[in-house]
Design an enzyme around this catalytic site. Structure first.
Site, PDB file in Angstrom:
ATOM      1  NE  ARG A  33      -4.203  -1.732   2.019  1.00 61.61           N
ATOM      2  CZ  ARG A  33      -5.248  -1.609   1.187  1.00 61.61           C
ATOM      3  NH1 ARG A  33      -5.364  -0.536   0.434  1.00 61.61           N
ATOM      4  NH2 ARG A  33      -6.167  -2.548   1.146  1.00 61.61           N
ATOM      5  NE  ARG A  42      -5.982  -5.456  -1.259  1.00 62.43           N
ATOM      6  CZ  ARG A  42      -7.261  -5.650  -1.016  1.00 62.43           C
ATOM      7  NH1 ARG A  42      -8.141  -5.601  -1.989  1.00 62.43           N
ATOM      8  NH2 ARG A  42      -7.679  -5.899   0.207  1.00 62.43           N
ATOM      9  CG  ASP A  79      -0.834 -12.894   3.828  1.00 60.19           C
ATOM     10  OD1 ASP A  79      -0.346 -11.765   3.939  1.00 60.19           O
ATOM     11  OD2 ASP A  79      -1.186 -13.584   4.805  1.00 60.19           O
TER      12      ASP A  79
END
Ligand code: 1CP
Length: 347
Positions: A33, A42, A79
């Site tokens: 971000r 995103r 992730d």
């Protein structure tokens, strides 16, 4: 891959023990971000897991920091919590709140986890790896990763992030047999997941043990060192030359045991580790990575310059990989990353 090819990639050369005048550099959480182009990308997905499982988006997120900064390694965009999801646990990422998992309470919950078909469920991740591998510049290496079993199991039991993971530690101490079974399942899943990434084109793998630092010595031996050694041994048996970087964040005085007993190729050092001490107590040929305070990157200017020069000076003559002591914070101005790369490369 042979050593001639290795030497074309500075990151792989450092992992093979080469001492360079300019160390290779990449940054944990180098995608994300703090980059405006990431936020745009995103916005095209409905949720974070959906984003991780759409190869066209995940490939682009992996490549964004490489294009912008010319780093020496790309890290797969994914992730650590894709593994609990693939084991059948309910995992959600709520906007602005971080991950939420349906927590495991007992043996029945652990026994419901399902290893069968794990790599099929994670196959979009491997498509991302091969897509990135075929589009990287010749000198850029590709890192695959997974969470280490303790850290992943901690989220699975706690159900969300925590400062101290008291619920997960309590589970481990109160129900040791069930917790060991959970660690075994996650360890097997991690071996399969990392092997599939290597087969798809990852040239290095890193194990993130982000919450190793909340454990006492005996827990650290059983829950951090033992599963990491099992993973290192299994990966070496399948892929003899694959470098494995261990990052037991917060391990402190247990770093020498971790380095000696796990069989990792290289060691990630968090921000708090005194670098001079680590270099004194660790084997001289063990490549080390990390240690710069992420806040120095946020602040920039003299703080960034001083922090960078201190690491470069202390690490002279050793195989090092320049990195932060933890991930790039969301508030980092992207120009500061460009400045850091210039400082490290002597520009
Ligand atoms: O919507 C978003 O953009 C969510 C933010 C985000 C991002 C960018 C999350 C949620 N994960 C990621 C990507 C990510 N996570 C990478 C990508 C590659 C990179 O550029 O480095 C990696 C390697 C991870 C690994 C990860 N996820 C770790 C280990 C490293 C670390 O930071 O300690 C951990 C602990 C997680 C869990 C996680 N995923 C996301 C968040 C916000 C968290 C932390 C939750 C918490 O404990 O509060």
């Amino acid at each position: 891959m042979n050593s001639a090819l290795h030497s074309e990639k500075p990151f792989l050369a450092a992992l093979a023990g080469k001492v360079a005048t300019t160390p290779p550099i990449w940054l944990m959480r180098q995608a994300g971000r703090y980059l405006p182009e990431y936020k745009k990308l995103r916005a095209q997905s409905t949720g974070f897991l959906d984003f991780c499982f759409r190869p066209e988006l995940a490939i682009e997120a992996t490549l964004q920091p490489i294009r912008r900064f010319g780093l020496d390694a790309a890290i797969l965009f994914s992730d650590i919590l894709t593994v609990p999801w693939a084991l059948g646990q309910k995992v959600e990422f709520l906007e602005g709140e971080g991950p939420k998992l349906e927590p495991l309470f007992d043996r029945d919950d652990v026994d419901r986890l399902n290893l069968e078909g794990l790599t099929e469920r994670l196959s979009p991740v491997y498509r991302t790896v091969s897509g990135v591998a075929s589009s990287l510049p010749a000198k850029t290496a590709l890192i695959g990763f997974a969470g280490a079993p303790w850290t992943v199991a901690a989220y699975m039991v706690e159900g969300h992030g925590s400062r101290d993971f008291i619920v997960a530690k309590s589970f481990g101490l109160a129900q040791p047999k069930t917790f060991e079974r959970l660690l075994e399942i996650v360890t097997t899943a991690t071996i399969e997941h990392l092997s599939a990434q290597i087969e798809a084109g990852a040239e290095v793998v890193q194990l993130f043990d982000s919450w190793a630092g909340v454990l006492a010595e005996a827990e650290f031996l059983h829950w951090v060192i033992e599963p990491t050694r099992t993973i290192a041994t299994a990966l070496r048996a399948r892929h003899p030359s694959i470098p494995l970087i261990g990052f037991p964040r917060g391990a402190g005085g247990l770093l020498p045991s971790y380095a000696r007993e796990t069989g990792v190729t290289a060691l990630g050092l968090d921000t708090q580790v005194p670098l001079g001490w680590a270099l004194d107590v660790l084997p001289g040929n063990l490549p080390v990575q990390g240690n710069l305070d992420p806040v120095a990157l946020v602040v920039g200017g003299k703080a960034l310059e001083d922090g960078t020069r201190t690491i470069l000076a202390r690490a002279k003559g050793r195989p090092v990989i320049f990195n932060l002591g933890h991930g790039v914070p969301q508030t980092t101005p992207p120009e500061h990353v460009a400045e850091l790369v210039r400082l490290v490369r002597g520009g």
